[in-house]
Motif scaffolding. Structure first.
Motif, PDB file in Angstrom:
ATOM      1  N   ALA A  83     -70.165 -12.293 -34.517  1.00 17.67           N
ATOM      2  CA  ALA A  83     -69.099 -13.213 -34.929  1.00 17.67           C
ATOM      3  C   ALA A  83     -69.064 -13.381 -36.448  1.00 17.67           C
ATOM      4  O   ALA A  83     -67.987 -13.379 -37.058  1.00 17.67           O
ATOM      5  N   VAL A  84     -70.236 -13.501 -37.052  1.00 17.58           N
ATOM      6  CA  VAL A  84     -70.281 -13.647 -38.515  1.00 17.58           C
ATOM      7  C   VAL A  84     -69.771 -12.371 -39.190  1.00 17.58           C
ATOM      8  O   VAL A  84     -68.977 -12.435 -40.139  1.00 17.58           O
ATOM      9  N   LEU A  85     -70.195 -11.227 -38.692  1.00 16.52           N
ATOM     10  CA  LEU A  85     -69.745  -9.956 -39.266  1.00 16.52           C
ATOM     11  C   LEU A  85     -68.241  -9.779 -39.087  1.00 16.52           C
ATOM     12  O   LEU A  85     -67.560  -9.267 -39.984  1.00 16.52           O
ATOM     13  N   ARG A  86     -67.713 -10.205 -37.959  1.00 13.33           N
ATOM     14  CA  ARG A  86     -66.268 -10.083 -37.735  1.00 13.33           C
ATOM     15  C   ARG A  86     -65.483 -10.957 -38.706  1.00 13.33           C
ATOM     16  O   ARG A  86     -64.462 -10.538 -39.244  1.00 13.33           O
ATOM     17  N   ARG A  87     -65.951 -12.192 -38.922  1.00 16.55           N
ATOM     18  CA  ARG A  87     -65.247 -13.067 -39.869  1.00 16.55           C
ATOM     19  C   ARG A  87     -65.298 -12.498 -41.284  1.00 16.55           C
ATOM     20  O   ARG A  87     -64.310 -12.532 -42.011  1.00 16.55           O
ATOM     21  N   ALA A  88     -66.443 -11.988 -41.665  1.00 13.94           N
ATOM     22  CA  ALA A  88     -66.553 -11.383 -42.998  1.00 13.94           C
ATOM     23  C   ALA A  88     -65.693 -10.117 -43.076  1.00 13.94           C
ATOM     24  O   ALA A  88     -65.035  -9.869 -44.085  1.00 13.94           O
ATOM     25  N   GLY A  89     -65.680  -9.336 -42.015  1.00 15.55           N
ATOM     26  CA  GLY A  89     -64.873  -8.121 -41.990  1.00 15.55           C
ATOM     27  C   GLY A  89     -63.394  -8.404 -42.069  1.00 15.55           C
ATOM     28  O   GLY A  89     -62.632  -7.647 -42.685  1.00 15.55           O
ATOM     29  N   ARG A  90     -62.958  -9.508 -41.478  1.00 17.31           N
ATOM     30  CA  ARG A  90     -61.547  -9.870 -41.530  1.00 17.31           C
ATOM     31  C   ARG A  90     -61.083 -10.144 -42.954  1.00 17.31           C
ATOM     32  O   ARG A  90     -59.948  -9.871 -43.303  1.00 17.31           O
ATOM     33  N   LEU A  91     -61.961 -10.670 -43.779  1.00 24.62           N
ATOM     34  CA  LEU A  91     -61.585 -10.891 -45.173  1.00 24.62           C
ATOM     35  C   LEU A  91     -61.542  -9.591 -45.959  1.00 24.62           C
ATOM     36  O   LEU A  91     -60.782  -9.468 -46.905  1.00 24.62           O
ATOM     37  N   LEU A  92     -62.362  -8.648 -45.579  1.00 24.82           N
ATOM     38  CA  LEU A  92     -62.336  -7.356 -46.255  1.00 24.82           C
ATOM     39  C   LEU A  92     -61.085  -6.570 -45.888  1.00 24.82           C
ATOM     40  O   LEU A  92     -60.472  -5.935 -46.735  1.00 24.82           O
ATOM     41  N   ASP A  93     -60.746  -6.602 -44.614  1.00 28.17           N
ATOM     42  CA  ASP A  93     -59.594  -5.849 -44.129  1.00 28.17           C
ATOM     43  C   ASP A  93     -59.076  -6.571 -42.888  1.00 28.17           C
ATOM     44  O   ASP A  93     -59.777  -6.641 -41.873  1.00 28.17           O
ATOM     45  N   LEU A 149     -73.864  -7.944 -45.063  1.00 23.70           N
ATOM     46  CA  LEU A 149     -73.170  -9.117 -45.606  1.00 23.70           C
ATOM     47  C   LEU A 149     -73.285  -9.174 -47.121  1.00 23.70           C
ATOM     48  O   LEU A 149     -72.305  -9.434 -47.814  1.00 23.70           O
ATOM     49  N   GLN A 150     -74.484  -8.935 -47.632  1.00 21.40           N
ATOM     50  CA  GLN A 150     -74.652  -8.989 -49.086  1.00 21.40           C
ATOM     51  C   GLN A 150     -73.829  -7.900 -49.769  1.00 21.40           C
ATOM     52  O   GLN A 150     -73.236  -8.130 -50.816  1.00 21.40           O
ATOM     53  N   HIS A 151     -73.785  -6.726 -49.158  1.00 15.93           N
ATOM     54  CA  HIS A 151     -72.980  -5.642 -49.717  1.00 15.93           C
ATOM     55  C   HIS A 151     -71.491  -5.982 -49.622  1.00 15.93           C
ATOM     56  O   HIS A 151     -70.737  -5.807 -50.574  1.00 15.93           O
TER      57      HIS A 151
END
Length: 160
Positions: A83-93, A149-151
């Motif tokens: 879930a955290v990776l998906r939220r961060a990924g949504r901001l990237l693309d 996440l850091q990357h």
């Protein structure tokens, strides 16, 4: 000289120039200063938002890790990390929200230019979140996700 002749008066200087209106060069300088201040303010606000968002995402990730340490449930850890990776990924693309399965893992790998999600420990994100109990390599998944996440947070530019 002739005392009866015309009386000469002393030289009269023109009045000092007024400070208003300023010369055109001062108007240009004032405009440049205003533009520079607006640009610096916008840059500062964006960096504050970006740092705040980074802290929030990493805090949520740390909460997921802490919950795993308390409950030792691999499926719950995988679900929270995903879930955290998906939220961060949504901001990237924004298109990443629709990705599933192998396409989602490829998206994660492409951001880090590796293959640890498709063929490594990150592969558990495909099915572990949907199990009641899952036996996963939690420290490796946590380390990989934190590195991602850091990357990823380094390349996020929050527009608001």
């Amino acid at each position: 000289m002739n005392a009866d002749g015309p009386q000469l008066r002393d030289i009269h200087l023109p009045p000092d120039p007024s400070w208003w209106p300023p010369a055109p060069g001062w108007w240009v300088l004032a405009l440049l200063v205003v533009v520079l201040v607006l640009w610096a303010g916008r840059w500062f606000l964006r960096s504050v938002r970006r740092r705040r968002w980074h802290r929030r995402v990493l805090a949520e990730f740390d909460q997921a890790v802490a919950a795993h340490a308390a409950a030792d449930n691999g499926a719950e850890l995988a679900a929270r990390v995903s879930a955290v990776l998906r939220r961060a990924g949504r901001l990237l693309d924004t298109r990443s929200a629709a990705l599933q399965g192998e396409a989602w893992l490829r998206f994660l790998d492409d951001r880090m230019r590796g293959s640890e999600f498709c063929s490594g420990v990150g592969r558990v994100l495909l099915d572990a979140p949907y199990r009641s109990r899952a036996d996963i390599d939690a420290p490796a998944l946590i380390a990989l996700s934190r590195r991602w996440l850091q990357h990823a947070l380094g390349e996020v530019d929050v527009h608001a």
